[in-house]
Write an enzyme that holds these catalytic residues in place. Sequence first.
Site, PDB file in Angstrom:
ATOM      1  CD  GLN A  11      -0.767   6.868  -0.044  1.00 53.95           C
ATOM      2  OE1 GLN A  11      -1.215   6.390   0.971  1.00 53.95           O
ATOM      3  NE2 GLN A  11       0.490   7.228  -0.156  1.00 53.95           N
ATOM      4  CB  SER A  91      -5.884   1.053   0.954  1.00 52.93           C
ATOM      5  OG  SER A  91      -4.816   1.304   1.816  1.00 52.93           O
ATOM      6  CG  LEU A  92      -6.563   7.143   2.478  1.00 57.55           C
ATOM      7  CD1 LEU A  92      -6.154   7.468   3.901  1.00 57.55           C
ATOM      8  CD2 LEU A  92      -5.898   8.085   1.490  1.00 57.55           C
ATOM      9  NE  ARG A 116      -4.085   3.461   6.989  1.00 59.01           N
ATOM     10  CZ  ARG A 116      -4.087   3.328   5.676  1.00 59.01           C
ATOM     11  NH1 ARG A 116      -3.855   4.399   4.909  1.00 59.01           N
ATOM     12  NH2 ARG A 116      -4.318   2.163   5.102  1.00 59.01           N
ATOM     13  CG  HIS A 200      -2.252  -2.716   1.907  1.00 65.25           C
ATOM     14  ND1 HIS A 200      -3.036  -2.593   3.024  1.00 65.25           N
ATOM     15  CD2 HIS A 200      -2.471  -1.611   1.163  1.00 65.25           C
ATOM     16  CE1 HIS A 200      -3.708  -1.458   2.958  1.00 65.25           C
ATOM     17  NE2 HIS A 200      -3.372  -0.838   1.841  1.00 65.25           N
ATOM     18  CD  GLN A 249      -6.923  -0.553   5.496  1.00 69.48           C
ATOM     19  OE1 GLN A 249      -6.064   0.217   5.909  1.00 69.48           O
ATOM     20  NE2 GLN A 249      -8.002  -0.143   4.877  1.00 69.48           N
TER      21      GLN A 249
END
Length: 311
Positions: A11, A91-92, A116, A200, A249
Amino acid sequence: MGKLAFLFSGQGAQYVGMGKQIAEEYKSSDSIFNEASEVLGFDIKKMIFEGDDETLKITENTQPCIVTTSIACLQPLLEKGIKPDVVAGLSLGEYSAHVAAGTMAFSDAVALVRKRGKFMQEAVPVGVGAMAAIIGLDNEKVIECCNKARDFGIVEPANFNCPGQVVVAGEVKAVEKAMEIAKEAGAKRAMLLPVSAPFHCSLLKPAGEKLAAELEKIELKDMNIPVVTNVTAEYILDKNKVKDLLIRQVSSSVLFEESIRKMIDDGVDTFVEIGPGKTLIGFVKKINKDVKTLNVEDLESLSNTFKELGY
């Protein structure tokens, strides 16, 4: 012969028009955009190709838009029969990595990341949380700065991106205090990031719980390619571990630097970032300048990648 890794954008890499050239040139890529629109029930292609930055910046839009673009950009490589030895994402991007590895159907992934995004945004009201990049301090020093700022609220390391670049996340006052302490400790820069939620960190645990319920509905398949996961920086080949790792995560630190080092130690000498931007290969170069870095986001970068890989 060295090994090849595909990395998938996270992202923040989004921009209007991303993936458009490739979709116009490759039917298989175009059909990914169409499939995403069908799954989500709105014209995501229009949002990405003709929309505006503000709409793309909304987390529940950003996440499916980036995953869609990344998987569309992957198609020409698949058509040429280019298969990586390992995949990972920031991440994403880990969702795109799982689609590439065959663990998750694209239609499931794109629907899941829209939810999400929504859950991550809802977990912390706008204005309560923040994220900041700390430049020029080692990982231990940044952890120390977070610990010293804890009297002001929650602040934790969110992303270990590359040497000298760690992102922290948490409550606004605590993040600002950690930035102040980091500057006193010799950080070159400490700057707030333009994000809408503190990703996170432990504030995002409620989003992980909601995500868990959605993941329950999805059937995962055995992966054809190992995925290096953000949470542990380890290879996973067992589909039964994937859901738990994706839940964790959301509120755990992203161990990106460690993940890249793991792959390099294992013989990976070429990294291709697939999807918008070149952020990840920028990190890779700071981790090890001797490996080859390529990216695929438009026709020029695609053509260059084919050439460099000998296709």
